[in-house]
Design a protein around this motif. Structure first.
Motif, mmCIF file in Angstrom:
data_model
loop_
_atom_site.group_PDB
_atom_site.id
_atom_site.type_symbol
_atom_site.label_atom_id
_atom_site.label_comp_id
_atom_site.label_asym_id
_atom_site.label_seq_id
_atom_site.Cartn_x
_atom_site.Cartn_y
_atom_site.Cartn_z
ATOM 1 N N THR A 141 -11.305 -0.580 -3.404
ATOM 2 C CA THR A 141 -10.828 0.720 -2.935
ATOM 3 C C THR A 141 -11.496 1.865 -3.692
ATOM 4 O O THR A 141 -11.428 3.010 -3.250
ATOM 5 C CB THR A 141 -9.296 0.814 -3.064
ATOM 6 O OG1 THR A 141 -8.908 0.467 -4.392
ATOM 7 C CG2 THR A 141 -8.625 -0.133 -2.089
ATOM 8 N N ARG A 174 -15.654 5.988 5.108
ATOM 9 C CA ARG A 174 -14.546 6.288 4.193
ATOM 10 C C ARG A 174 -14.047 7.712 4.409
ATOM 11 O O ARG A 174 -12.828 7.959 4.433
ATOM 12 C CB ARG A 174 -15.009 6.080 2.751
ATOM 13 C CG ARG A 174 -13.917 6.297 1.704
ATOM 14 C CD ARG A 174 -14.484 6.161 0.301
ATOM 15 N NE ARG A 174 -13.454 6.386 -0.700
ATOM 16 C CZ ARG A 174 -12.750 5.430 -1.293
ATOM 17 N NH1 ARG A 174 -12.971 4.162 -0.981
ATOM 18 N NH2 ARG A 174 -11.831 5.735 -2.192
ATOM 19 N N THR A 217 0.849 -1.182 0.000
ATOM 20 C CA THR A 217 0.000 0.000 0.000
ATOM 21 C C THR A 217 0.889 1.239 0.000
ATOM 22 O O THR A 217 2.084 1.158 0.275
ATOM 23 C CB THR A 217 -0.921 0.023 1.230
ATOM 24 O OG1 THR A 217 -0.122 -0.019 2.419
ATOM 25 C CG2 THR A 217 -1.871 -1.171 1.221
ATOM 26 N N THR A 256 -8.140 -0.033 2.412
ATOM 27 C CA THR A 256 -9.471 -0.013 1.813
ATOM 28 C C THR A 256 -9.800 1.265 1.061
ATOM 29 O O THR A 256 -10.842 1.336 0.414
ATOM 30 C CB THR A 256 -10.555 -0.239 2.894
ATOM 31 O OG1 THR A 256 -10.578 0.882 3.791
ATOM 32 C CG2 THR A 256 -10.290 -1.519 3.675
ATOM 33 N N VAL A 257 -8.935 2.269 1.160
ATOM 34 C CA VAL A 257 -9.186 3.539 0.466
ATOM 35 C C VAL A 257 -8.055 3.872 -0.506
ATOM 36 O O VAL A 257 -8.287 4.163 -1.681
ATOM 37 C CB VAL A 257 -9.369 4.696 1.475
ATOM 38 C CG1 VAL A 257 -9.544 6.027 0.729
ATOM 39 C CG2 VAL A 257 -10.570 4.443 2.381
#
Length: 520
Positions: free
Chosen positions: A108, A133, A65, A218-219
Protein backbone atom coordinates in the motif's frame (compact mmCIF):
# COMPACT_ATOMS: atom_id res chain seq x y z
CA UNK A 1 -32.42 13.53 6.36
CA UNK A 2 -35.51 11.78 7.67
CA UNK A 3 -35.34 10.57 11.25
CA UNK A 4 -37.63 8.49 13.44
CA UNK A 5 -40.78 10.05 14.83
CA UNK A 6 -41.62 10.14 18.50
CA UNK A 7 -39.55 9.21 21.56
CA UNK A 8 -36.30 7.29 21.11
CA UNK A 9 -34.98 7.16 24.68
CA UNK A 10 -34.66 3.37 24.91
CA UNK A 11 -33.48 1.53 21.81
CA UNK A 12 -33.32 -2.24 21.36
CA UNK A 13 -30.61 -3.34 18.93
CA UNK A 14 -31.23 -6.82 17.52
CA UNK A 15 -27.87 -8.43 16.74
CA UNK A 16 -24.35 -7.82 18.09
CA UNK A 17 -22.52 -8.02 14.77
CA UNK A 18 -20.31 -5.17 13.60
CA UNK A 19 -23.24 -3.05 12.40
CA UNK A 20 -25.20 -3.57 15.61
CA UNK A 21 -22.19 -2.77 17.77
CA UNK A 22 -21.41 0.37 15.75
CA UNK A 23 -25.04 1.46 16.10
CA UNK A 24 -24.87 0.82 19.83
CA UNK A 25 -21.75 2.92 20.36
CA UNK A 26 -23.13 5.84 18.36
CA UNK A 27 -26.46 5.68 20.22
CA UNK A 28 -24.74 5.54 23.60
CA UNK A 29 -22.72 8.58 22.59
CA UNK A 30 -26.01 10.36 21.91
CA UNK A 31 -27.26 9.52 25.41
CA UNK A 32 -29.69 6.77 24.44
CA UNK A 33 -30.30 3.74 26.65
CA UNK A 34 -29.50 0.64 24.62
CA UNK A 35 -30.35 -3.03 25.04
CA UNK A 36 -28.60 -5.43 22.67
CA UNK A 37 -30.09 -8.86 21.99
CA UNK A 38 -27.79 -11.47 20.44
CA UNK A 39 -28.68 -15.07 19.63
CA UNK A 40 -25.08 -16.26 20.02
CA UNK A 41 -22.95 -16.43 23.15
CA UNK A 42 -20.47 -13.85 21.90
CA UNK A 43 -20.40 -10.73 19.71
CA UNK A 44 -19.37 -10.45 16.08
CA UNK A 45 -22.09 -11.97 13.92
CA UNK A 46 -20.26 -12.92 10.72
CA UNK A 47 -17.04 -11.80 12.45
CA UNK A 48 -17.42 -14.55 15.05
CA UNK A 49 -15.02 -17.02 16.60
CA UNK A 50 -14.93 -20.73 17.33
CA UNK A 51 -12.42 -23.09 18.91
CA UNK A 52 -11.09 -26.07 16.98
CA UNK A 53 -8.71 -28.36 18.86
CA UNK A 54 -6.71 -25.49 20.34
CA UNK A 55 -7.01 -23.26 17.24
CA UNK A 56 -8.92 -19.98 17.60
CA UNK A 57 -10.69 -19.47 14.30
CA UNK A 58 -12.26 -16.30 12.87
CA UNK A 59 -15.47 -17.24 11.09
CA UNK A 60 -15.71 -14.31 8.70
CA UNK A 61 -13.57 -11.36 7.61
CA UNK A 62 -9.83 -11.91 7.57
CA UNK A 63 -8.79 -8.38 6.65
CA UNK A 64 -9.56 -4.94 7.98
CA UNK A 65 -9.38 -1.75 5.95
CA UNK A 66 -10.27 1.84 6.82
CA UNK A 67 -9.87 1.44 10.62
CA UNK A 68 -10.97 5.06 11.06
CA UNK A 69 -14.59 3.95 10.83
CA UNK A 70 -14.12 1.65 13.82
CA UNK A 71 -12.27 4.42 15.63
CA UNK A 72 -15.18 6.76 14.96
CA UNK A 73 -17.58 4.35 16.66
CA UNK A 74 -15.34 4.08 19.72
CA UNK A 75 -14.90 7.87 19.78
CA UNK A 76 -18.68 8.29 20.16
CA UNK A 77 -18.31 7.14 23.78
CA UNK A 78 -14.96 8.79 24.40
CA UNK A 79 -13.01 5.60 23.66
CA UNK A 80 -10.57 4.74 20.88
CA UNK A 81 -9.63 1.82 18.68
CA UNK A 82 -5.99 2.26 19.75
CA UNK A 83 -6.93 1.90 23.39
CA UNK A 84 -8.71 -1.38 22.74
CA UNK A 85 -7.05 -3.22 19.86
CA UNK A 86 -3.50 -3.51 18.61
CA UNK A 87 -3.69 -3.02 14.84
CA UNK A 88 -0.90 -4.41 12.68
CA UNK A 89 -0.46 -2.93 9.22
CA UNK A 90 0.39 -5.72 6.81
CA UNK A 91 3.45 -5.49 4.55
CA UNK A 92 2.71 -6.78 2.00
CA UNK A 93 -1.02 -6.33 2.14
CA UNK A 94 -1.38 -9.34 -0.17
CA UNK A 95 0.81 -11.66 -2.15
CA UNK A 96 -0.55 -12.55 -5.58
CA UNK A 97 0.59 -15.85 -7.12
CA UNK A 98 -0.19 -16.65 -10.75
CA UNK A 99 -0.57 -19.78 -12.82
CA UNK A 100 2.59 -18.95 -14.81
CA UNK A 101 4.66 -19.19 -11.61
CA UNK A 102 5.12 -15.44 -11.13
CA UNK A 103 4.26 -13.64 -7.92
CA UNK A 104 3.69 -10.04 -6.88
CA UNK A 105 3.70 -8.50 -3.41
CA UNK A 106 0.94 -5.89 -3.14
CA UNK A 107 2.14 -2.94 -1.08
CA UNK A 108 0.00 0.00 0.00
CA UNK A 109 3.05 2.27 0.14
CA UNK A 110 3.24 4.01 -3.24
CA UNK A 111 7.00 3.83 -3.63
CA UNK A 112 7.29 0.21 -2.58
CA UNK A 113 4.48 -0.81 -4.93
CA UNK A 114 5.94 1.11 -7.86
CA UNK A 115 9.26 -0.67 -7.43
CA UNK A 116 7.55 -4.05 -7.08
CA UNK A 117 5.57 -3.50 -10.28
CA UNK A 118 8.71 -2.33 -12.08
CA UNK A 119 10.40 -5.61 -11.09
CA UNK A 120 7.32 -7.60 -12.04
CA UNK A 121 6.18 -5.97 -15.28
CA UNK A 122 8.55 -3.15 -16.27
CA UNK A 123 8.79 0.64 -16.27
CA UNK A 124 5.67 1.34 -18.32
CA UNK A 125 3.41 -0.60 -15.96
CA UNK A 126 5.06 1.03 -12.93
CA UNK A 127 4.26 4.49 -14.33
CA UNK A 128 0.72 3.36 -15.09
CA UNK A 129 0.34 2.20 -11.50
CA UNK A 130 1.03 5.70 -10.19
CA UNK A 131 -1.72 7.10 -12.43
CA UNK A 132 -4.03 4.27 -11.35
CA UNK A 133 -3.34 5.02 -7.70
CA UNK A 134 -4.23 8.69 -8.26
CA UNK A 135 -7.45 7.69 -10.04
CA UNK A 136 -8.45 5.32 -7.22
CA UNK A 137 -7.82 8.06 -4.67
CA UNK A 138 -9.96 10.51 -6.64
CA UNK A 139 -12.74 7.92 -6.93
CA UNK A 140 -12.76 7.45 -3.18
CA UNK A 141 -12.85 11.19 -2.54
CA UNK A 142 -15.73 11.65 -4.99
CA UNK A 143 -17.86 8.90 -3.44
CA UNK A 144 -17.29 8.65 0.27
CA UNK A 145 -19.19 11.63 1.66
CA UNK A 146 -21.94 11.89 -0.92
CA UNK A 147 -22.65 8.29 -1.97
CA UNK A 148 -21.34 5.94 0.75
CA UNK A 149 -21.32 7.70 4.12
CA UNK A 150 -24.82 9.14 3.76
CA UNK A 151 -28.46 8.36 4.44
CA UNK A 152 -30.52 8.41 1.25
CA UNK A 153 -34.12 9.54 1.35
CA UNK A 154 -34.54 9.85 -2.41
CA UNK A 155 -32.64 9.09 -5.63
CA UNK A 156 -32.80 12.85 -6.24
CA UNK A 157 -29.97 13.17 -3.71
CA UNK A 158 -27.71 11.81 -6.43
CA UNK A 159 -28.14 15.08 -8.30
CA UNK A 160 -25.11 16.79 -6.85
CA UNK A 161 -21.86 18.15 -8.29
CA UNK A 162 -20.10 15.06 -6.94
CA UNK A 163 -22.12 13.00 -9.40
CA UNK A 164 -20.66 14.98 -12.29
CA UNK A 165 -17.23 14.62 -10.69
CA UNK A 166 -17.72 10.84 -10.56
CA UNK A 167 -18.83 10.83 -14.19
CA UNK A 168 -15.72 12.78 -15.22
CA UNK A 169 -13.67 10.10 -13.50
CA UNK A 170 -15.47 7.52 -15.67
CA UNK A 171 -16.99 5.95 -12.60
CA UNK A 172 -19.98 4.79 -14.65
CA UNK A 173 -17.84 2.84 -17.09
CA UNK A 174 -16.93 -0.79 -16.51
CA UNK A 175 -14.24 -1.55 -13.97
CA UNK A 176 -11.92 -3.83 -15.92
CA UNK A 177 -11.61 -1.60 -19.02
CA UNK A 178 -11.10 1.47 -16.85
CA UNK A 179 -8.29 -0.19 -14.92
CA UNK A 180 -6.89 -1.26 -18.29
CA UNK A 181 -6.41 2.42 -19.16
CA UNK A 182 -3.59 2.48 -16.63
CA UNK A 183 -2.09 -1.02 -16.59
CA UNK A 184 -2.19 -3.45 -19.50
CA UNK A 185 -0.59 -6.51 -17.90
CA UNK A 186 -3.48 -8.92 -17.33
CA UNK A 187 -2.02 -10.08 -14.04
CA UNK A 188 -1.98 -6.52 -12.69
CA UNK A 189 -5.52 -5.94 -13.91
CA UNK A 190 -6.59 -8.94 -11.84
CA UNK A 191 -4.89 -7.57 -8.72
CA UNK A 192 -6.78 -4.29 -9.00
CA UNK A 193 -10.14 -5.70 -10.07
CA UNK A 194 -10.75 -8.97 -8.20
CA UNK A 195 -12.31 -6.88 -5.42
CA UNK A 196 -15.41 -6.52 -7.60
CA UNK A 197 -16.34 -10.01 -6.43
CA UNK A 198 -16.76 -8.57 -2.91
CA UNK A 199 -19.57 -6.52 -4.44
CA UNK A 200 -21.00 -9.61 -6.12
CA UNK A 201 -20.32 -8.52 -9.71
CA UNK A 202 -17.63 -9.70 -12.21
CA UNK A 203 -15.02 -7.01 -13.00
CA UNK A 204 -16.05 -6.74 -16.64
CA UNK A 205 -19.64 -5.95 -15.57
CA UNK A 206 -19.00 -3.98 -12.37
CA UNK A 207 -19.21 -0.21 -12.45
CA UNK A 208 -15.79 1.40 -12.26
CA UNK A 209 -17.05 3.26 -9.19
CA UNK A 210 -16.64 0.00 -7.27
CA UNK A 211 -12.90 0.26 -7.75
CA UNK A 212 -13.20 2.23 -4.52
CA UNK A 213 -12.83 -1.20 -2.87
CA UNK A 214 -9.46 -1.56 -4.58
CA UNK A 215 -8.56 1.84 -3.10
CA UNK A 216 -9.25 0.48 0.38
CA UNK A 217 -7.24 -2.70 -0.29
CA UNK A 218 -4.27 -1.32 -2.22
CA UNK A 219 -3.93 2.33 -1.18
CA UNK A 220 -5.46 2.97 2.26
CA UNK A 221 -3.79 0.04 3.99
CA UNK A 222 -4.66 -3.47 5.15
CA UNK A 223 -4.66 -4.27 8.87
CA UNK A 224 -4.85 -7.28 11.14
CA UNK A 225 -5.97 -6.97 14.77
CA UNK A 226 -3.81 -8.80 17.28
CA UNK A 227 -6.02 -11.65 18.45
CA UNK A 228 -7.70 -12.05 15.07
CA UNK A 229 -10.55 -10.16 13.45
CA UNK A 230 -12.84 -11.20 16.28
CA UNK A 231 -10.82 -8.90 18.54
CA UNK A 232 -12.64 -5.95 16.95
CA UNK A 233 -16.25 -6.90 17.82
CA UNK A 234 -15.11 -8.14 21.20
CA UNK A 235 -13.56 -4.75 21.93
CA UNK A 236 -16.63 -2.92 20.62
CA UNK A 237 -18.86 -4.99 22.91
CA UNK A 238 -16.60 -4.30 25.90
CA UNK A 239 -16.62 -0.58 25.18
CA UNK A 240 -20.41 -0.60 24.75
CA UNK A 241 -20.95 -2.44 28.02
CA UNK A 242 -18.69 -0.07 29.93
CA UNK A 243 -20.61 2.86 28.40
CA UNK A 244 -23.89 1.46 29.70
CA UNK A 245 -25.28 -0.98 27.12
CA UNK A 246 -27.25 -3.95 28.43
CA UNK A 247 -26.41 -7.18 26.54
CA UNK A 248 -28.61 -10.28 26.40
CA UNK A 249 -26.54 -13.19 25.06
CA UNK A 250 -27.86 -16.57 23.88
CA UNK A 251 -31.17 -14.85 23.29
CA UNK A 252 -33.21 -14.80 20.11
CA UNK A 253 -35.90 -12.32 19.17
CA UNK A 254 -39.11 -14.23 18.46
CA UNK A 255 -41.62 -11.46 17.93
CA UNK A 256 -41.97 -7.70 17.57
CA UNK A 257 -44.97 -6.31 19.39
CA UNK A 258 -46.59 -3.53 17.41
CA UNK A 259 -49.22 -0.91 18.15
CA UNK A 260 -50.32 1.04 15.10
CA UNK A 261 -47.22 2.23 13.31
CA UNK A 262 -44.85 1.72 16.25
CA UNK A 263 -43.01 -1.29 17.65
CA UNK A 264 -43.64 -1.17 21.37
CA UNK A 265 -41.77 -4.23 22.63
CA UNK A 266 -39.45 -7.04 21.64
CA UNK A 267 -40.23 -10.60 22.74
CA UNK A 268 -37.36 -13.07 23.21
CA UNK A 269 -36.79 -16.80 23.30
CA UNK A 270 -36.29 -16.51 27.07
CA UNK A 271 -39.90 -15.42 27.47
CA UNK A 272 -38.96 -11.81 28.16
CA UNK A 273 -40.87 -8.80 26.92
CA UNK A 274 -38.59 -5.78 26.52
CA UNK A 275 -40.47 -2.51 26.07
CA UNK A 276 -38.74 -0.02 23.80
CA UNK A 277 -39.05 3.33 22.05
CA UNK A 278 -37.19 2.26 18.90
CA UNK A 279 -35.66 -0.85 17.34
CA UNK A 280 -32.59 -1.42 15.16
CA UNK A 281 -32.75 -4.66 13.17
CA UNK A 282 -29.41 -6.07 11.97
CA UNK A 283 -30.09 -9.70 10.94
CA UNK A 284 -30.22 -10.68 7.27
CA UNK A 285 -33.15 -9.14 5.42
CA UNK A 286 -35.25 -12.35 5.25
CA UNK A 287 -35.09 -12.60 9.05
CA UNK A 288 -35.97 -8.92 9.40
CA UNK A 289 -38.99 -9.25 7.15
CA UNK A 290 -40.11 -12.41 8.93
CA UNK A 291 -40.01 -10.59 12.27
CA UNK A 292 -41.96 -7.72 10.75
CA UNK A 293 -44.48 -10.12 9.21
CA UNK A 294 -44.17 -8.56 5.77
CA UNK A 295 -42.48 -9.00 2.40
CA UNK A 296 -40.12 -6.49 0.79
CA UNK A 297 -41.73 -4.09 -1.65
CA UNK A 298 -39.55 -4.34 -4.73
CA UNK A 299 -40.60 -4.60 -8.35
CA UNK A 300 -37.77 -7.06 -8.96
CA UNK A 301 -36.48 -9.59 -6.43
CA UNK A 302 -33.05 -8.93 -4.93
CA UNK A 303 -30.12 -10.47 -6.75
CA UNK A 304 -27.59 -11.98 -4.35
CA UNK A 305 -23.82 -12.11 -4.45
CA UNK A 306 -21.89 -15.33 -5.04
CA UNK A 307 -21.22 -17.43 -1.98
CA UNK A 308 -18.03 -19.07 -0.74
CA UNK A 309 -16.66 -22.33 0.57
CA UNK A 310 -14.18 -21.89 3.41
CA UNK A 311 -11.78 -24.54 4.64
CA UNK A 312 -10.39 -23.75 8.08
CA UNK A 313 -7.29 -25.89 8.45
CA UNK A 314 -5.07 -26.28 11.48
CA UNK A 315 -1.76 -27.73 10.32
CA UNK A 316 1.49 -29.02 11.74
CA UNK A 317 3.49 -27.01 9.20
CA UNK A 318 3.22 -24.06 6.84
CA UNK A 319 4.71 -22.95 3.54
CA UNK A 320 7.18 -20.02 3.31
CA UNK A 321 5.78 -18.80 -0.01
CA UNK A 322 2.56 -17.78 1.77
CA UNK A 323 2.15 -14.24 3.09
CA UNK A 324 -0.47 -13.30 5.67
CA UNK A 325 -2.90 -12.98 2.73
CA UNK A 326 -2.15 -14.82 -0.49
CA UNK A 327 -4.32 -14.78 -3.60
CA UNK A 328 -3.70 -17.83 -5.72
CA UNK A 329 -4.99 -17.06 -9.22
CA UNK A 330 -5.83 -19.86 -11.61
CA UNK A 331 -5.06 -19.61 -15.30
CA UNK A 332 -8.74 -19.00 -16.07
CA UNK A 333 -10.28 -15.65 -15.23
CA UNK A 334 -13.41 -14.46 -17.04
CA UNK A 335 -14.72 -18.00 -17.34
CA UNK A 336 -14.56 -18.45 -13.57
CA UNK A 337 -16.91 -15.50 -13.07
CA UNK A 338 -19.26 -16.97 -15.67
CA UNK A 339 -19.25 -20.23 -13.76
CA UNK A 340 -20.16 -18.76 -10.37
CA UNK A 341 -22.44 -15.88 -11.42
CA UNK A 342 -24.22 -17.22 -14.54
CA UNK A 343 -23.84 -20.97 -14.95
CA UNK A 344 -24.18 -21.82 -11.26
CA UNK A 345 -21.12 -24.08 -11.27
CA UNK A 346 -18.12 -24.34 -8.98
CA UNK A 347 -14.92 -22.99 -10.52
CA UNK A 348 -13.00 -25.51 -12.60
CA UNK A 349 -9.78 -23.51 -12.29
CA UNK A 350 -10.34 -21.60 -9.06
CA UNK A 351 -8.82 -18.39 -7.81
CA UNK A 352 -8.44 -18.76 -4.05
CA UNK A 353 -7.74 -16.56 -1.02
CA UNK A 354 -5.41 -18.16 1.51
CA UNK A 355 -5.04 -16.43 4.85
CA UNK A 356 -2.49 -17.44 7.49
CA UNK A 357 -3.37 -15.41 10.60
CA UNK A 358 -0.62 -17.11 12.61
CA UNK A 359 1.84 -15.13 10.47
CA UNK A 360 1.34 -12.20 12.85
CA UNK A 361 -0.30 -13.89 15.82
CA UNK A 362 1.04 -17.38 16.63
CA UNK A 363 -1.20 -17.47 19.73
CA UNK A 364 -4.16 -18.33 17.47
CA UNK A 365 -2.78 -21.89 17.18
CA UNK A 366 -1.12 -24.36 19.56
CA UNK A 367 2.64 -24.00 19.91
CA UNK A 368 4.42 -24.80 16.67
CA UNK A 369 1.18 -25.14 14.71
CA UNK A 370 -0.35 -22.97 12.01
CA UNK A 371 -3.83 -21.84 11.01
CA UNK A 372 -4.90 -21.47 7.38
CA UNK A 373 -8.16 -20.08 6.03
CA UNK A 374 -8.85 -21.07 2.41
CA UNK A 375 -11.72 -19.31 0.66
CA UNK A 376 -13.10 -20.41 -2.70
CA UNK A 377 -15.87 -18.28 -4.26
CA UNK A 378 -18.80 -20.38 -5.44
CA UNK A 379 -22.35 -19.89 -6.75
CA UNK A 380 -25.09 -18.94 -4.34
CA UNK A 381 -27.97 -21.36 -3.88
CA UNK A 382 -30.29 -19.32 -6.10
CA UNK A 383 -28.35 -20.32 -9.21
CA UNK A 384 -26.06 -23.15 -8.06
CA UNK A 385 -26.27 -26.29 -5.95
CA UNK A 386 -28.80 -26.02 -3.13
CA UNK A 387 -28.14 -26.58 0.55
CA UNK A 388 -29.05 -30.28 0.33
CA UNK A 389 -26.84 -30.81 -2.70
CA UNK A 390 -23.89 -29.22 -0.89
CA UNK A 391 -24.12 -31.82 1.84
CA UNK A 392 -23.23 -34.46 -0.76
CA UNK A 393 -20.85 -32.26 -2.73
CA UNK A 394 -18.83 -30.97 0.25
CA UNK A 395 -16.39 -33.88 0.79
CA UNK A 396 -15.48 -34.09 -2.89
CA UNK A 397 -15.08 -30.33 -3.20
CA UNK A 398 -12.91 -30.19 -0.09
CA UNK A 399 -10.62 -32.86 -1.52
CA UNK A 400 -10.42 -31.05 -4.87
CA UNK A 401 -9.36 -27.82 -3.13
CA UNK A 402 -6.59 -29.58 -1.21
CA UNK A 403 -5.40 -31.38 -4.34
CA UNK A 404 -5.35 -28.13 -6.33
CA UNK A 405 -3.38 -26.27 -3.65
CA UNK A 406 -0.87 -29.10 -3.46
CA UNK A 407 -0.50 -28.86 -7.24
CA UNK A 408 0.16 -25.12 -6.83
CA UNK A 409 3.04 -25.68 -4.44
CA UNK A 410 1.58 -26.36 -0.99
CA UNK A 411 3.17 -29.81 -0.93
CA UNK A 412 1.80 -32.13 1.73
CA UNK A 413 -1.14 -29.90 2.68
CA UNK A 414 -3.53 -32.81 3.03
CA UNK A 415 -1.30 -34.79 5.38
CA UNK A 416 -0.40 -31.65 7.37
CA UNK A 417 -4.00 -30.93 8.38
CA UNK A 418 -4.66 -31.92 12.00
CA UNK A 419 -7.92 -30.05 12.59
CA UNK A 420 -10.37 -28.75 10.02
CA UNK A 421 -13.80 -27.30 9.45
CA UNK A 422 -15.46 -26.90 6.05
CA UNK A 423 -18.11 -24.20 5.64
CA UNK A 424 -20.35 -24.28 2.55
CA UNK A 425 -23.52 -22.57 1.31
CA UNK A 426 -25.45 -25.20 3.26
CA UNK A 427 -24.00 -23.75 6.47
CA UNK A 428 -24.66 -20.15 5.41
CA UNK A 429 -28.27 -21.17 4.70
CA UNK A 430 -28.57 -22.75 8.14
CA UNK A 431 -27.41 -19.45 9.66
CA UNK A 432 -30.27 -17.64 7.94
CA UNK A 433 -28.32 -16.04 5.07
CA UNK A 434 -30.45 -15.56 1.96
CA UNK A 435 -29.37 -17.56 -1.11
CA UNK A 436 -26.77 -19.35 1.00
CA UNK A 437 -24.31 -16.45 0.82
CA UNK A 438 -22.72 -14.40 3.61
CA UNK A 439 -22.23 -11.52 1.14
CA UNK A 440 -25.91 -10.49 0.93
CA UNK A 441 -27.40 -8.58 -2.01
CA UNK A 442 -25.07 -7.93 -4.94
CA UNK A 443 -23.98 -4.37 -5.68
CA UNK A 444 -25.58 -4.02 -9.05
CA UNK A 445 -26.53 -0.46 -10.01
CA UNK A 446 -30.17 -1.25 -9.15
CA UNK A 447 -29.10 -2.39 -5.67
CA UNK A 448 -26.69 0.40 -4.74
CA UNK A 449 -27.05 3.74 -2.96
CA UNK A 450 -30.66 4.96 -2.93
CA UNK A 451 -31.72 1.82 -4.84
CA UNK A 452 -30.48 -0.60 -2.19
CA UNK A 453 -33.02 -1.62 0.49
CA UNK A 454 -33.40 1.47 2.65
CA UNK A 455 -32.65 1.52 6.34
CA UNK A 456 -36.07 3.04 7.05
CA UNK A 457 -39.23 0.96 6.81
CA UNK A 458 -42.49 2.12 5.25
CA UNK A 459 -45.36 2.13 7.69
CA UNK A 460 -43.24 1.78 10.83
CA UNK A 461 -42.27 4.97 12.62
CA UNK A 462 -39.59 3.67 14.98
CA UNK A 463 -37.58 0.89 13.29
CA UNK A 464 -34.29 1.08 11.41
CA UNK A 465 -32.30 -1.56 9.52
CA UNK A 466 -28.51 -1.90 9.68
CA UNK A 467 -26.07 -4.38 8.20
CA UNK A 468 -24.76 -5.44 4.80
CA UNK A 469 -28.22 -5.86 3.25
CA UNK A 470 -28.99 -2.16 3.47
CA UNK A 471 -26.96 0.95 2.69
CA UNK A 472 -24.11 1.31 2.07
CA UNK A 473 -23.45 -2.42 1.62
CA UNK A 474 -21.07 -5.34 2.12
CA UNK A 475 -17.68 -5.19 3.84
CA UNK A 476 -16.25 -4.32 7.23
CA UNK A 477 -15.93 -0.54 6.63
CA UNK A 478 -19.38 -0.31 5.07
CA UNK A 479 -21.21 -2.24 7.79
CA UNK A 480 -19.56 0.01 10.38
CA UNK A 481 -20.85 2.98 8.40
CA UNK A 482 -24.24 1.28 8.23
CA UNK A 483 -24.39 1.24 12.02
CA UNK A 484 -23.57 4.92 12.20
CA UNK A 485 -26.21 5.76 9.60
CA UNK A 486 -28.82 3.73 11.49
CA UNK A 487 -28.01 5.59 14.70
CA UNK A 488 -28.30 8.91 12.85
CA UNK A 489 -31.84 7.99 11.79
CA UNK A 490 -32.69 7.74 15.49
CA UNK A 491 -30.75 10.68 16.88
CA UNK A 492 -31.18 13.03 13.92
CA UNK A 493 -27.43 13.59 13.84
CA UNK A 494 -26.01 14.87 10.57
CA UNK A 495 -22.45 15.33 9.43
CA UNK A 496 -19.44 13.66 10.99
CA UNK A 497 -16.66 14.57 13.33
CA UNK A 498 -14.48 11.86 11.84
CA UNK A 499 -10.81 12.49 11.59
CA UNK A 500 -8.36 10.24 9.83
CA UNK A 501 -6.34 8.46 12.53
CA UNK A 502 -2.59 8.70 12.47
CA UNK A 503 -0.40 5.65 12.84
CA UNK A 504 -0.12 6.60 16.51
CA UNK A 505 -3.91 6.68 16.91
CA UNK A 506 -4.41 3.28 15.33
CA UNK A 507 -1.67 1.54 17.26
CA UNK A 508 -0.16 0.37 13.99
CA UNK A 509 2.82 -1.90 14.08
CA UNK A 510 5.49 -0.25 11.90
CA UNK A 511 7.87 -2.12 9.68
CA UNK A 512 10.62 -2.38 12.29
CA UNK A 513 8.26 -4.46 14.46
CA UNK A 514 8.03 -2.02 17.38
CA UNK A 515 4.61 -1.11 18.76
CA UNK A 516 3.57 2.52 18.89
CA UNK A 517 0.51 4.15 20.37
CA UNK A 518 -0.54 1.31 22.66
CA UNK A 519 -2.60 2.35 25.64
CA UNK A 520 -1.04 1.37 28.99
Amino acid sequence: MKSLKGPTDHVVVVGAGLSGLATTLHLLGAQRRVTVIERDALPGGRAGRFEMGGYRVDTGPTVMTMPEFADEAFAAVGDSLAGRVEMIELHPAYRARFADGSSLDVHTDAGAMEEEIRRFAGDREAAGYQRLRSWLTDLYAAQMRRFIDTNFDSPLQLLHPDLARLARLRGFGRMDPQIGRFVSDERLRRVFSFQALYAGVPPERALAAYAVIAYMDTVAGVYFPRGGMHALPRAMADSSREAGADFRWNTEVTRLEQSGSRITAVHTSNGERIACDAVVLTPDLPVVYRLLGRSPRRAVALRHSPSAVILHAGTDRTWPELAHHTISFGAAWKSTFQEITVKGEVMRDPSLLITRPTTHDPSLAPDGKHLHYILAPCPNTDIGPGAREWKDLSPRYRDSLVTELERRGLDGLGSAIEEECLVTPADWTAQGHAAGTPFSAAHTFAQTGPFRPRNLLRGIDNAVIAGCGTTPGVGVPTVLISGKLAAARITGATGSARRKPTHHDSAVLPRDGSVKGMAP
